[in-house]
Structures are given as structure tokens and as C-alpha cells.
Write an enzyme that holds these catalytic residues in place. Structure first.
Site, PDB file in Angstrom:
ATOM      1  N   ASP A  22     -23.201   9.098  26.336  1.00 35.02           N
ATOM      2  CA  ASP A  22     -22.467  10.007  27.219  1.00 35.02           C
ATOM      3  C   ASP A  22     -23.397  10.534  28.308  1.00 35.02           C
ATOM      4  O   ASP A  22     -24.626  10.458  28.205  1.00 35.02           O
ATOM      5  CB  ASP A  22     -21.903  11.173  26.395  1.00 35.02           C
ATOM      6  CG  ASP A  22     -20.842  11.967  27.131  1.00 35.02           C
ATOM      7  OD1 ASP A  22     -20.408  11.525  28.223  1.00 35.02           O
ATOM      8  OD2 ASP A  22     -20.431  13.032  26.630  1.00 35.02           O
TER       9      ASP A  22
ATOM     10  N   GLU B 289     -24.491   8.974  33.862  1.00 42.69           N
ATOM     11  CA  GLU B 289     -24.381   8.621  35.285  1.00 42.69           C
ATOM     12  C   GLU B 289     -25.737   8.687  36.017  1.00 42.69           C
ATOM     13  O   GLU B 289     -25.845   7.982  37.039  1.00 42.69           O
ATOM     14  CB  GLU B 289     -23.369   9.546  35.966  1.00 42.69           C
ATOM     15  CG  GLU B 289     -21.943   9.349  35.521  1.00 42.69           C
ATOM     16  CD  GLU B 289     -21.684   9.910  34.123  1.00 42.69           C
ATOM     17  OE1 GLU B 289     -20.835   9.336  33.414  1.00 42.69           O
ATOM     18  OE2 GLU B 289     -22.331  10.894  33.736  1.00 42.69           O
TER      19      GLU B 289
ATOM     20  N   ASP C 176     -13.363  11.904  30.475  1.00 44.39           N
ATOM     21  CA  ASP C 176     -12.821  13.212  30.125  1.00 44.39           C
ATOM     22  C   ASP C 176     -11.471  13.423  30.799  1.00 44.39           C
ATOM     23  O   ASP C 176     -11.358  14.107  31.817  1.00 44.39           O
ATOM     24  CB  ASP C 176     -13.810  14.305  30.530  1.00 44.39           C
ATOM     25  CG  ASP C 176     -15.120  14.190  29.775  1.00 44.39           C
ATOM     26  OD1 ASP C 176     -15.189  13.391  28.820  1.00 44.39           O
ATOM     27  OD2 ASP C 176     -16.082  14.889  30.124  1.00 44.39           O
TER      28      ASP C 176
END
Length: 964
Positions: free
Chosen positions: A482, A485, A646
């Protein structure tokens, strides 16, 4: 998850960028221009860019090479023009053409082979036989790609200015001057590259994500009332916004081109393999007879691959042959997964598992979010909430997958002990500032560093950290990546020079979640989310007024080049949060070898996925890794699956779930799914009921929601538990089919989940359908996507030439040809239909776990077409070995009242085929199996259904069933 707090961007990849000659680039600096009140050495306009002239052409058996020279005075639009370029054209295969344009000095950033391995140079010449032909003009240089099989058709890609609309074209967004098209020359500068191609007017474009597109799976190209598309590629960690850049970057598109005159369609594809931040425009200017695509990049080179198809599935497979086919999935990965970010403990997990079993809802995998951690630090467990020994004991009961965030905590003082960080400092594996100091950002644990995937020691440090974690009790079977990025809670290196002890982990992240799905009024009905309260429906929309909430959009390369602005490139791509340095690594963050984040940002997630995959291979030798990750890039599917981030507990987002799954089939990341029932906000009973059904027919099936929201485990509402039992039973019955589809994907890049038009390419009414989908060729799924509904509209492809049969009843559908058919859809029911001409190997007795299901007997479902024929295949192996070991391939072929089963391979299938069902049969008078009469058969005239029980077929051999 991080997007709950902020948003983020960043990533990483490989190589350096620059330009060719200091003389050429410095002459421009005397010509200063004013833009938005700021003096700049750049013209900020491509009108006067001269393009290039082609020369020094050399042809070979595999293609050609040539030199491109700037055709006039440098325009220096958003950077300094590179005067000397090289073009290499390679006919890679019969269906793939590679066109690479790069600076002759080799200073611009290029993705290294060590990150994404590309195909070897061809050993066979395809220059005279390839279906794709490279055509060019020498001055000004332009190229176009045509089909050998359709020489008179409009080119698949065409950069000639004569083929594009006349310029200048005013901004299509009046408030954004950058949406103008001042000209269409080839521009190649150190900080800006531009190339455009004409497209057929209003053609069908798919891909260019990751994105949650308001237009649906088909991209808005500026026709039929659309406004066009600006697709920005800059990995960004925000909560599933509409029409913005998102977690991953995939600069590939599939064009499905329909010829209204012939009534035939063909598909082609284009990949621009670049990690540069970019804007990609899809637009049809007013009064234009053509549409267009324009690429605007802030670095790198032009590295194009063209795919000839001609089917959509073939385009996707051809793309996979270039960037790599998807990883092999373990069989247990197709089970139902459950996760809650709720700041709970191991006892809560045990209770959830017990409640799921009591409700009879199968559960295969329990996930752990960051509440597993001690002080939110990777590779730790909280000693009170998740003691290592109890975690180890719990994991013996079912599969466990823990989360790993990209940010690694720094030690707060000299007494703080955290081996992953200190070992990483010793091994020199963390990203740095340009001055060589550690780049220190902020995330859940407080001040953090980030892995430098280019460091030669990074893989060993990462592997040891994961192994030590497993040895401490977290004996994972897979990993959840997670915030890669990567996401941060501050801009730039905000921890440089700070007192580390002053900022610890976030301790108060509790929140009250107040949002609910459309048509549920919590003020009126309270927080339960129930469909009924005291016998009264809680549906709160006026009749026929239910609308989905619409969340609108918000309005070593560069490191080695003199004069390059690492922090604020002159051309500002349409990054959703503005500055490229906002809530992510700064673009001047530096990696081993001198690489900077500006060039490699979009590949951070990919490189983490590769390293984690390799680490798991060494920790769990002989077993297939299972990874799910948020940020992805071309070739990520070799290493990981993906969840759609999300999302929100809204009916709109359940619908958007479908386009996300379809997108990632194009990107060769087929193991994909959404957070079922929604992550952000509260779900309610009806939405969760419908979503649990929908997700059962997508590859990755996980229910997950946010801290503080209404609990949404399937057992919380009886109707949801019932819907889940029904849908999971169907999913587990289909596991041999799913498994075969994914084997085909891993071996040949064939997409397991398909848009309807992939299978029925000549039916234009299907080109925009994204409320239904096909699992493989043979299973059509039509979910309910609106609240308060008891019916659903769906189209049945084939225009009457295909018999579609109900999965549950086997009854043939009386479908409207070429239009929608109304289907009953009571609560807890999802419409699933079987295509004719198919033969599906199934599990006869779906169990509570994948293991139990696979241990049971098989059944075979054959759906005959009007001519009485059907065909199907199945791939069987042990479901876990890596690399895949012995396997067995089965074929099922029915014709003229005979079903033949052929088995080949070395894997021994222990389970028997116990039941054979054939649909579409005329009433038989006799049935024989292996040449002997069968007594135990039944026939249902209403469905033309022949059922042969207790066959006990050995699937390691051949078998024949005959009916007359």
C-alpha cells in the site's frame, strides 16, 4: 488508505535523461519570454517548432535506422530542443512493430531492461510479411502505421500534420489555456516531448489509465456530447477521484475501429513505454472530420509499440508478449478475502472468523491492515493487540496477508531499536536528497525514509525484513503493498534537520464516518444501514428518482542535464493536486546511480512489487507468491495483482468497479477487484448485498472498509450473508473455469475478464456497455447497480444467434435482439448466464475453503448451440507450485449427440467427474457411456437438459458419452 488523510504521488524506475549539445541548448537562453507574468527562457508555445528532417537511412532485415535533425531554428517551447535524434524501427513479430525515437547522445531517460525486460531482437525477418507497415515522410519527418491487409484504410497511427485538424485550435476548456492545440509538429526537448496522431472520428478508445472515468470504460474522445479527455500519468495516492490521475500509470490504449459500411470491426493497440510524467489528450476539435490523440511528456524518449490485433483479445495478448505475461496465481487466491481497518486485536479477528463460519459464509483469507503494527512500523506486530505467538497460531487456521507500506520509520533516538531502518542505513539503501543526506518524509509512523530500489543491497535488506517478520509469527502467504505511489504526509524532505523524537506515530486517527449510500437517509432511519426497520423499508428516494451520487473531478536522466528544472518542469501536467512535489517524494529525490524521482516516479510501485515478489519466492520456496498492490505500471502483472484503491460506499462506485476490472485486463494485471461494499463512508445492507454478489464474479474478491465506519462483514445482515452464500457457491463451482482462464493469461496473455464486444466485435450497441461483463467467453454477468431495484436491464450479445441460458435454472432466455431485456433481480440474486457452444468443468460440491472445494468431485456443464455442438477446455495442476509443475489439459467436444473428453499431461487428477449435464438436447431414447448403456440418466424437457449421474470418470484418460 492514506488518501483518507491526504493524497500523494511518487514512484520510481530506471535511467537518465539529457540532451545532445550544449551549444544548441544554450543559444536559446538569450531569448526570454513572459508567461503568466514570469520571465522564462522558453516560448511556452509549439507554433514555431520546426520539426525534424530524416536522413542517413539504413535498412536491415528487421527494420531500419535513421537520423533525425532539427529542421530549423530551435523553438524551445517547454525545454531546450534536442537537435540530433535517432529513430529505430523494428518489425518485432508478425503483429508487433517497435518505433523508438531517442536523442542520439543517449542522455534522455530510458527505462532500463533491468526494470522491464523487452523482447529480444527478432531472428526472423518480418519486414515483408508483418501486418503492420511503417511509412514515413522525410521533411518534415512524420510517420504513419498502416495494415498490410487493409492498405486503403485510414492509418492506425498517423503523425502527418496534413492528416490532423488545422491549427491553431483554441482551448477546449476556456479556463485552461494549455488545452489549446497550437500546432502538431514533432517536438523533442530535454523537458518536453510532443507527438500527435489522427484517429477516425469518434472511434472507440479503451485504456490509458489508471483512471475512474466519468465516461465509462470507453474513453471520452470529444464526440457524441463529450468534452474529450486529458489523461495525466503521474502516480497519485488519492481516494478514487473521477477523471484524474490515480495510483498507477498505463500509457497503452486499445482502439476498436468499426466500419459502418462493411459492418465489421478490428482492433489495434498503441503503447508508449515511458515513465515520464505526461498528459495524453483525446479530442475532436469543432468542425473536425477526425479525432486525435496527443502525447505531451516532461521527459524521456518516444518508445512506441504498435499491435495489429486484429481482435481486442489479441491486442492485449500482443502487449503482454512485450512487457511480460501475468504471474501465476495460487488457487487459494480465488477465495473470499476479508479485511477491516478498525484498530482491533487478534481476538477480534478470531471472532470474525467464528461469525463467518457460523453464518456459513466461506472465508479463505484474513487480511491485516496497519493496526497489526507496533507504532505503525512495517515488519512489526503490536505486542499487546497482536502478540507474535498468537498471530502464528491464528495463521494456522487460515491464510493471512499483512500490509506493507512503502515508508520505513526512522529511529527516534539512540535507544530506539528498529532493525529494518538501521540495517538499511548500514547497507545504504534509502533514497537521498541531492546533497547526499537521507530524504526524510512523514507517514503513519512519523518521520520516514523510502527504499531505493536501485541500490544493489535493497533486495537483500527487503527480503531479510520480510523473513524476520515471518519468523516472529506473521507467517504470511502473501503481501499487500500500500501507499507505494509513494505517498507521504508532507512535501519535500520535511524531516531533514528535524528533531526525530518530536514527531512520533499518529496516535489519534479515530474518526466518525457519516456518509451513507444513495437512497439511505441516516437522519431518518439511524445508523444501522438496514433495508427494513420494524418491517418498513428504509429506501428513501422518490419513485424513479434514484440517482447515483456523482463525485466530479477537480479542476539518470534529468539529474545529469544542465539547466533542467527538476522541481517545476516548464510544462505543467494536469496533476490532480497541482505541484508534482505535493504529498509525495520531491522530484529531485535521488536514487543510486544518480536517478531522480522526476524520471522514475511512476515506477516506484512496480519496482517494490518486483522486489517483494522475489523476496517471497526465497522465503516460501516452491510456492507461488500472492501480491496485491496499489500503484502499478506496465509489467507489474508479472509480479502482483491490484485492488482498485480507496473507493466509496456508493452505488456509483459499485458501477465504476466494473470499468476498473476491465481496464486492468488491458494492462495485463488480471487479478484485480474493488473493496467490496466500499472502503470510505458507511455501507448499508442493500448496497453490500448487491456488491457481494457482483464481486463474486470478479477475479480478486475482498471486503474491506475504513476505520470508524459501519462494520460490513457479510454476516452482519442475514440478507447479505444469504447473497454471499449463493454467489460464493457459484464462484467456487466455477473455480476450474477461473483457473483455466488465468492459466491462459499466464501462458499467453489472454484476458480472463472481457468486455462484451471483445467476443462480439461487430455489434456497435456493445461498444459502450460497461454495466455487464463476460468471464472468459462463456459467462455473462448482469448485476443490479441501482438501489430499490427488483429488475435489471441487460443486453444479450449475438443478436439472436446465441442461446443464453440461466446459470441457476438452465432455462434459455427469450432475449431482445440487439437491445435490452428486462430480467428479474430480487434481492440476493445476481443474473448469470451461460453462452451456448460452451463446455465448463466445474466443482460439483463447493466447500467452505478452496482446499475443500478442490478435494471434491467434478461436474461438467455442456451448453449446446442450435447446431448441437459445444467445446471447452480445462487446465489442472496442484494450484500452488512455483514454477508451475506437471499439469493436465482437458478438452471437451460435443457434436452429433456425442461428447468426447480428451486428457493430456503428466499431472494426476485424483478427483472424479461424477456428473455430466448437457443443455439443449432433444429427448433421447438411449444414453451410453464408454460404449455401455447408462441407466441413471434423467431428462428435463423444459430446458432440454440431460443429466448423467455417478459417472466416476477418470479425468486422466479419455471418455465418450453418446445420446440418441
Amino acid at each position: 488508505m492514506f488518501s483518507l488523510l491526504l493524497g500523494a504521488l511518487c514512484a520510481l524506475a530506471p535511467t537518465v535523461s539529457g540532451i545532445d549539445s550544449t551549444t544548441a541548448r544554450r543559444t536559446a537562453l538569450g531569448n526570454k519570454h513572459t508567461f503568466d507574468g514570469t520571465t522564462t527562457p522558453y516560448s511556452m508555445n509549439v507554433t514555431d517548432c520546426p520539426g525534424y528532417t530524416l536522413g542517413s537511412l539504413q535498412e536491415s532485415d528487421v527494420g531500419l535506422t535513421a537520423q533525425l535533425t532539427l529542421a530549423g531554428l530551435a523553438c524551445n517551447a517547454f525545454g531546450l530542443d534536442v537537435s540530433d535524434l535517432t529513430i529505430e524501427v523494428t518489425y518485432q513479430s508478425q503483429s508487433t512493430l517497435h518505433v523508438k525515437i531517442y536523442d542520439t547522445a543517449n542522455q534522455q531517460f530510458t527505462i532500463p531492461e533491468s526494470v522491464i525486460e523487452r523482447p529480444a531482437a527478432p531472428t526472423t525477418s518480418y519486414t515483408s510479411s508483418s501486418d503492420l507497415i511503417f511509412n514515413y515522410d522525410t521533411m518534415p519527418f512524420a510517420f504513419w502505421i498502416t495494415r498490410r491487409s487493409e492498405p486503403d484504410a485510414m492509418p492506425l497511427f498517423d503523425t502527418r500534420t496534413s492528416s490532423l485538424p488545422p491549427t491553431p485550435i483554441p482551448p477546449f476548456n476556456a479556463s485552461d489555456p494549455s488545452t489549446a492545440f497550437d500546432g502538431f509538429p514533432l517536438v523533442f526537448e530535454d523537458q518536453y516531448l510532443q507527438v500527435a496522431s489522427a484517429l477516425p472520428y469518434g472511434t472507440n478508445i479503451y485504456g490509458l489509465g489508471e483512471v475512474v472515468a466519468s465516461s465509462g470504460f470507453r474513453r471520452d474522445i470529444g464526440t457524441d456530447g463529450g468534452t474529450g479527455t486529458i489523461q495525466t500519468h503521474w502516480s497519485l495516492g488519492v481516494s478514487d477521484p473521477i477523471d484524474q490521475n490515480l495510483y498507477g500509470s498505463h500509457p497503452i490504449y486499445v482502439e476498436h475501429r468499426y466500419n459502418a459500411t462493411t459492418g465489421k470491426a478490428s482492433a489495434s493497440g498503441v503503447l508508449l513505454l515511458s515513465s515520464a510524467g505526461s498528459d495524453i489528450f483525446l479530442q475532436t476539435p469543432p468542425n473536425s472530420k477526425v479525432s486525435l490523440i496527443e502525447y505531451r511528456m516532461i521527459g524521456g524518449i518516444l518508445d512506441f509499440y504498435f499491435f495489429s490485433g486484429p481482435s481486442d483479445g489479441e491486442v492485449i495478448a500482443q502487449y503482454g508478449s512485450v512487457i511480460g505475461y501475468p504471474m501465476w496465481q495460487p488457487a487459494w487466491g480465488f477465495g473470499f478475502h476479508l479485511c477491516r481497518w478498525g484498530y482491533h486485536n487478534i481476538s477480534d479477528d478470531r471472532e470474525n472468523v467464528a461469525q463467518m463460519r457460523a453464518a456459513g459464509v466461506p472465508l479463505e483469507v484474513q487480511w491485516n491492515d496497519i493496526d497489526l503494527y507496533h507504532a505503525y512500523r512495517d515488519f512489526t506486530t503490536d505486542p499487546v493487540s497482536f502478540p507474535g505467538d498468537e498471530v502464528r497460531e491464528f495463521i494456522q487456521e487460515l491464510v493471512d496477508i499483512p500490509i506493507v507500506d512503502a515508508a520505513i520509520a526512522v529511529t527516534r533516538n539512540t535507544t530506539d531499536v528498529y532493525d529494518p531502518y538501521t540495517r538499511g542505513v548500514e547497507e545504504d539503501v534509502w533514497i537521498k536528497n541531492p546533497d547526499g543526506s537521507l530524504y526524510i518524509a512523514e507517514a503513519w509512523p512519523g518521520y520516514t525514509v523510502f527504499p531505493d530500489w536501485f541500490s544493489e543491497n535493497m533486495l537483500s535488506v527487503w527480503t531479510d525484513s520480510l523473513k524476520n517478520w515471518s519468523d516472529m509469527g506473521v507467517e504470511f502467504s502473501g503481501i499487500w503493498l500500500d501507499m507505494n505511489e509513494p505517498s507521504t504526509f508532507c512535501s519535500y524532505s520535511c524531516g531533514t534537520g528535524a528533531n526525530f523524537s518530536s514527531v512520533g506515530p499518529l496516535t489519534d486517527v479515530s474518526t466518525v464516518v457519516i456518509g451513507y449510500p444513495e437512497c439511505y437517509n441516516e437522519t431518518l432511519w439511524g445508523p444501522s444501514g438496514n433495508m427494513t426497520i420494524n418491517g418498513t423499508s428504509t429506501y428513501s428516494c422518490a419513485a424513479n428518482s434514484a440517482t447515483m451520487t456523482r463525485i466530479e473531478k477537480r479542476g539518470v536522466g534529468a539529474s545529469s542535464e544542465e539547466g533542467v528544472d527538476l522541481n517545476s518542469p516548464p510544462y505543467a501536467i494536469h496533476n490532480a493536486v497541482g505541484s508534482l512535489n505535493q504529498h509525495s517524494l520531491a522530484t529531485n529525490a535521488t536514487y543510486s546511480g544518480g536517478y531522480v524521482d522526476l524520471d522514475v516516479h511512476n515506477m516506484f510501485g512496480l519496482m517494490e512489487e518486483k522486489a517483494t515478489h522475489l523476496a517471497i519466492q526465497s522465503i516460501l520456496p516452491g510456492k507461488r507468491p500472492f501480491l496485491i498492490s496499489r500503484s502499478t505500471f506496465p509489467s507489474a502483472g508479472k509480479w502482483t495483482g491490484h485492488w482498485l484503491g480507496d473507493n466509496f460506499s456508493k452505488w456509483q462506485y459499485m458501477y465504476l468497479n466494473i470499468q476498473g476490472v476491465l481496464q486492468f485486463q488491458i494492462y495485463q494485471i488480471p487479478m484485480v477487484g474493488a473493496d467490496t461494499c466500499g472502503f470510505n463512508d458507511n455501507t448499508d445492507e442493500e448496497l453490500c448485498n448487491r456488491w457481494m454478489q457482483l464481486s463474486a464474479f470478479t477475479p480478486f474478491y475482498r471486503n474491506h472498509n475504513t476505520n470508524g465506519a459501519l462494520p460490513q462483514e457479510p454476516y452482519r445482515w442475514e440478507s447479505v450473508a444469504n447473497a454471499s452464500r449463493i454467489a460464493i457457491a457459484a464462484r467456487y463451482a466455477m473455480l476450474p473455469y477461473w483457473y483455466t482462464l488465468f492459466a491462459d493469461s499466464s501462458m499467453a496473455g489472454i484476458p480472463p475478464v472481457r468486455a462484451l464486444f471483445y467476443e462480439f466485435p461487430d455489434e456497435p450497441e456493445l461498444f459502450t456497455v460497461d454495466r455487464q461483463w463476460l468471464v472468459g467467453s462463456n459467462i455473462l454477468v448482469t448485476p443490479v447497480l441501482t438501489p430499490g431495484a427488483s429488475t435489471v436491464e441487460g443486453i444479450f450479445p449475438g443478436r439472436g444467434s446465441v442461446i443464453w441460458r440461466d446459470w441457476y435454472t438452465h432455462a434459455a432466455v427469450n432475449a431482445t435482439s440487439g437491445g435490452n431485456t428486462t430480467l428479474d433481480a430480487p434481492i440476493s440474486h445476481i443474473n448469470v448466464h451461460i453462452r451456448d457452444s460452451s463446455a465448463l468443468l466445474l466443482h460439483q460440491e463447493p466447500g467452505y475453503t478452496i482446499y475443500e472445494t478442490r478435494e471434491g468431485p467434478y461436474s461438467l456443464l455442456v451448453s449446446l448451440n442450435a447446431a448441437g455442438t459445444a467445446f471447452g477446455t480445462a487446465y489442472v495442476d496442484d494450484g500452488i507450485s512455483f514454477p508451475p509443475g506437471p499439469s493436465r489439459s482437458l478438452t471437451f467436444q460435443a457434436a452429433e449427440g456425442t461428447l468426447k473428453i480428451v486428457s493430456k499431461g503428466e499431472y494426476a487428477i485424483l478427483q472424479k467427474l461424477e456428473t455430466i449435464t448437457v443443455l439443449g438436447v432433444q429427448m433421447p431414447t438411449q444414453v451410453s457411456f464408454q460404449g455401455s448403456p447408462v441407466k441413471g440418466w434423467t431428462y428435463k424437457e423444459a430446458t432440454g437438459e440431460l443429466v448423467v449421474l455417478n459417472t466416476s470418470v477418470d479425468l486422466n484418460g479419455q471418455a465418450t458419452l453418446v445420446w440418441r
